[in-house]
Design a protein around this motif. Structure first.
Motif, PDB file in Angstrom:
ATOM      1  N   UNK A 121       0.826  -1.208   0.000  1.00 39.83           N
ATOM      2  CA  UNK A 121       0.000   0.000   0.000  1.00 39.83           C
ATOM      3  C   UNK A 121       0.860   1.258   0.000  1.00 39.83           C
ATOM      4  N   UNK A 122       2.015   1.194   0.647  1.00 43.30           N
ATOM      5  CA  UNK A 122       2.898   2.357   0.724  1.00 43.30           C
ATOM      6  C   UNK A 122       3.858   2.453  -0.465  1.00 43.30           C
ATOM      7  N   UNK A 123       3.859   1.465  -1.347  1.00 46.08           N
ATOM      8  CA  UNK A 123       4.800   1.436  -2.472  1.00 46.08           C
ATOM      9  C   UNK A 123       4.588   2.637  -3.395  1.00 46.08           C
ATOM     10  N   UNK A 124       5.693   3.183  -3.879  1.00 45.62           N
ATOM     11  CA  UNK A 124       5.612   4.332  -4.783  1.00 45.62           C
ATOM     12  C   UNK A 124       6.341   4.088  -6.099  1.00 45.62           C
ATOM     13  N   UNK A 125       6.880   2.896  -6.303  1.00 47.41           N
ATOM     14  CA  UNK A 125       7.617   2.621  -7.539  1.00 47.41           C
ATOM     15  C   UNK A 125       7.517   1.140  -7.872  1.00 47.41           C
ATOM     16  N   UNK A 126       7.853   0.806  -9.115  1.00 47.37           N
ATOM     17  CA  UNK A 126       7.896  -0.595  -9.534  1.00 47.37           C
ATOM     18  C   UNK A 126       8.907  -1.374  -8.709  1.00 47.37           C
ATOM     19  N   UNK A 127      10.024  -0.716  -8.365  1.00 48.78           N
ATOM     20  CA  UNK A 127      11.048  -1.381  -7.558  1.00 48.78           C
ATOM     21  C   UNK A 127      10.500  -1.749  -6.180  1.00 48.78           C
ATOM     22  N   UNK A 128       9.705  -0.856  -5.586  1.00 46.38           N
ATOM     23  CA  UNK A 128       9.091  -1.140  -4.288  1.00 46.38           C
ATOM     24  C   UNK A 128       8.174  -2.355  -4.382  1.00 46.38           C
ATOM     25  N   UNK A 129       7.347  -2.372  -5.415  1.00 40.73           N
ATOM     26  CA  UNK A 129       6.400  -3.485  -5.588  1.00 40.73           C
ATOM     27  C   UNK A 129       7.144  -4.798  -5.779  1.00 40.73           C
ATOM     28  N   UNK A 130       8.188  -4.772  -6.607  1.00 39.20           N
ATOM     29  CA  UNK A 130       8.981  -5.984  -6.846  1.00 39.20           C
ATOM     30  C   UNK A 130       9.579  -6.506  -5.544  1.00 39.20           C
ATOM     31  N   UNK A 131      10.085  -5.599  -4.702  1.00 40.66           N
ATOM     32  CA  UNK A 131      10.680  -6.010  -3.433  1.00 40.66           C
ATOM     33  C   UNK A 131       9.640  -6.626  -2.506  1.00 40.66           C
ATOM     34  N   UNK A 132       8.432  -6.059  -2.481  1.00 46.95           N
ATOM     35  CA  UNK A 132       7.361  -6.613  -1.645  1.00 46.95           C
ATOM     36  C   UNK A 132       7.019  -8.020  -2.107  1.00 46.95           C
ATOM     37  N   UNK A 133       6.833  -8.188  -3.406  1.00 47.36           N
ATOM     38  CA  UNK A 133       6.498  -9.507  -3.945  1.00 47.36           C
ATOM     39  C   UNK A 133       7.589 -10.522  -3.627  1.00 47.36           C
ATOM     40  N   UNK A 134       8.852 -10.155  -3.875  1.00 47.96           N
ATOM     41  CA  UNK A 134       9.949 -11.101  -3.685  1.00 47.96           C
ATOM     42  C   UNK A 134      10.054 -11.534  -2.227  1.00 47.96           C
ATOM     43  N   UNK A 135       9.965 -10.567  -1.300  1.00 45.85           N
ATOM     44  CA  UNK A 135      10.060 -10.909   0.118  1.00 45.85           C
ATOM     45  C   UNK A 135       8.893 -11.799   0.538  1.00 45.85           C
ATOM     46  N   UNK A 136       7.701 -11.473   0.068  1.00 46.65           N
ATOM     47  CA  UNK A 136       6.535 -12.277   0.426  1.00 46.65           C
ATOM     48  C   UNK A 136       6.652 -13.686  -0.132  1.00 46.65           C
ATOM     49  N   UNK A 137       7.075 -13.819  -1.385  1.00 46.44           N
ATOM     50  CA  UNK A 137       7.221 -15.140  -1.996  1.00 46.44           C
ATOM     51  C   UNK A 137       8.170 -16.019  -1.194  1.00 46.44           C
ATOM     52  N   UNK A 138       9.281 -15.456  -0.737  1.00 49.53           N
ATOM     53  CA  UNK A 138      10.267 -16.255  -0.021  1.00 49.53           C
ATOM     54  C   UNK A 138       9.786 -16.658   1.368  1.00 49.53           C
ATOM     55  N   UNK A 139       8.901 -15.874   1.983  1.00 55.47           N
ATOM     56  CA  UNK A 139       8.317 -16.288   3.256  1.00 55.47           C
ATOM     57  C   UNK A 139       7.194 -17.294   3.044  1.00 55.47           C
ATOM     58  N   UNK A 140       6.388 -17.015   2.040  1.00 59.31           N
ATOM     59  CA  UNK A 140       5.162 -17.782   1.864  1.00 59.31           C
ATOM     60  C   UNK A 140       5.417 -19.194   1.336  1.00 59.31           C
ATOM     61  N   UNK A 141       6.333 -19.331   0.365  1.00 59.36           N
ATOM     62  CA  UNK A 141       6.490 -20.609  -0.334  1.00 59.36           C
ATOM     63  C   UNK A 141       6.812 -21.780   0.604  1.00 59.36           C
ATOM     64  N   UNK A 142       7.841 -21.702   1.466  1.00 61.28           N
ATOM     65  CA  UNK A 142       8.132 -22.854   2.324  1.00 61.28           C
ATOM     66  C   UNK A 142       7.048 -23.121   3.349  1.00 61.28           C
ATOM     67  N   UNK A 143       6.391 -22.066   3.836  1.00 59.78           N
ATOM     68  CA  UNK A 143       5.312 -22.257   4.805  1.00 59.78           C
ATOM     69  C   UNK A 143       4.118 -22.954   4.149  1.00 59.78           C
TER      70      UNK A 143
END
Length: 389
Positions: A63-85
């Motif tokens: 929600x606070x993201x202001x750039x494509x780079x911000x969005x990419x970082x959110x997705x990548x961090x979430x994917x790495x937490x979510x996948x093994x769980x």
């Protein structure tokens, strides 16, 4: 055996997944709903077993993201937490299949690694346009370490081919809205209508509407990121000013926290409502104004309602283009939006000889036929049987 629905952090996506869960539950299937903690009460209310995903504030960060780079970082961090769980959940003995959010690479790779039969729920046809598919290419790099983390071999295919199930993609639209890159394993099920428990009756304010006069619904749902909240407020401001002067009745449905911020002239023809499920409003509506997320547009079209759209971000520009191509809506560039442009668009759609209502009615028939034969529960049962569950 149970079906896991692995939802994602966007509220709109969670509600689409909850609507699918209701379809499966109504058909006698058992559902485990895997999502952010805020969805627990909603998931349990419709009858799902709930498992909390380790999102760690990803929704707020997005929600606070202001750039494509911000969005990419959110997705990548979430994917790495979510996948093994999620992989741990999918290894439960009572799991027969999983349905992933078609924007979640982590969920897709967990499903692939689990060996379970899996499907993707695609919540917007925009995902299959070249523009959106190309924008997702940046996630390919993040898939390489994540595949290794999960014990998967490297993949030479594109992000989209990893993120979408090769077994089954459930599409919440009909064939007329197919974009160029819809895969061969896609099956159309039409729009999903969430039925929140305890909201079975339309608001009493609708009783005052005159069926002989056109009714316009202004529906501005979440704009997804904080940087665009001002844009949503401006759309509402312009629309309310125009609607106050048109010979129409208007329903103004906004998120609950936005009601106090509205400046609405005192008029019996302007009815302000905090958020109400679309299914309770749309039977009374002739035209919708929105910024064009597919969930809103698809449900409007399932009632034969054309739209005037001011797309802002995410899937909205591509949905607006598809609506114009199908002749069921007019898209306005936000940068050029003013009272004159909006009034002109509304008058064109509402004109006595306007083609837009006729084309929207044809789409209503197509979407309703798609919904009737889509049989999401049957497709999931077949998927489970194919996977040996």
């Amino acid at each position: 055996m149970k079906v896991v629905i692995a939802s994602f952090l966007f509220a709109g996506h969670v509600f689409e997944h909850l609507a699918l869960a209701q379809v499966l539950l109504d058909a006698g299937l058992s559902v485990i709903f895997y999502a952010d903690a805020w969805a627990r009460a909603r998931a349990e209310a419709v009858g799902c077993e709930f498992v909390e995903a380790p999102t760690d504030g990803a929704a707020d960060a997005f929600y606070r993201a202001t750039s494509t780079e911000d969005v990419t970082a959110v997705y990548a961090a979430l994917d790495h937490r979510l996948a093994p769980d999620l992989l741990g959940v999918l290894r439960r003995d009572d799991v027969g299949a999983v349905i992933t959010d078609s924007t979640s690479l982590g969920a897709a790779l967990a499903a692939e690694r689990s060996g379970r039969a899996w499907a993707s729920l695609s919540t917007t046809p925009a995902e299959h346009t070249p523009a959106v598919r190309g924008a997702g290419a940046q996630f390919l790099a993040s898939s390489v370490p994540l595949r290794g983390q999960l014990g998967l071999p490297p993949s030479a295919v594109t992000t989209a081919e990893q993120i979408l199930s090769p077994w089954l993609v459930l599409c919440t639209w009909s064939a007329s809205f197919d974009a160029a890159l819809v895969p061969a394993q896609a099956r159309h099920i039409g729009p999903l209508f969430l039925r929140p428990p305890g909201t079975t009756e339309p608001p009493a304010e609708l009783d005052a509407l005159d069926p002989a006069r056109p009714t316009v619904l202004l529906s501005t749902s979440s704009v997804a990121v904080e940087a665009l909240e001002g844009c949503g407020a401006y759309i509402r401001e312009v629309a309310i000013s125009v609607l106050a002067d048109l010979e129409v009745q208007a329903l103004i449905s906004v998120p609950g926290n936005a009601v106090a911020e509205l400046d609405v002239p005192a008029s019996e023809d302007l009815i302000v409502l905090p958020f109400v499920p679309h299914a309770l409003l749309l039977p009374k509506v002739d035209l919708m104004i929105s910024h064009g997320g597919w969930g809103t547009v698809g449900r409007a079209l399932a009632h034969g309602i054309p739209s005037v759209l001011t797309p802002l971000a995410l899937d909205q520009p591509q949905v607006a283009e598809l609506c114009e191509a199908c002749g069921v809506g007019i898209a306005l560039d936000y940068d050029d939006l003013d009272e004159d442009s909006l009034q002109d668009a509304l008058e064109r759609v509402l004109a006595p000889e306007s083609p837009y209502p006729h084309r929207a009615e044809a789409l209503r028939v197509e979407l309703r036929e798609t919904m009737a034969r889509g049989d999401a529960a049957g497709l999931i049962r077949d998927l489970m049987a194919e996977g040996g569950a």
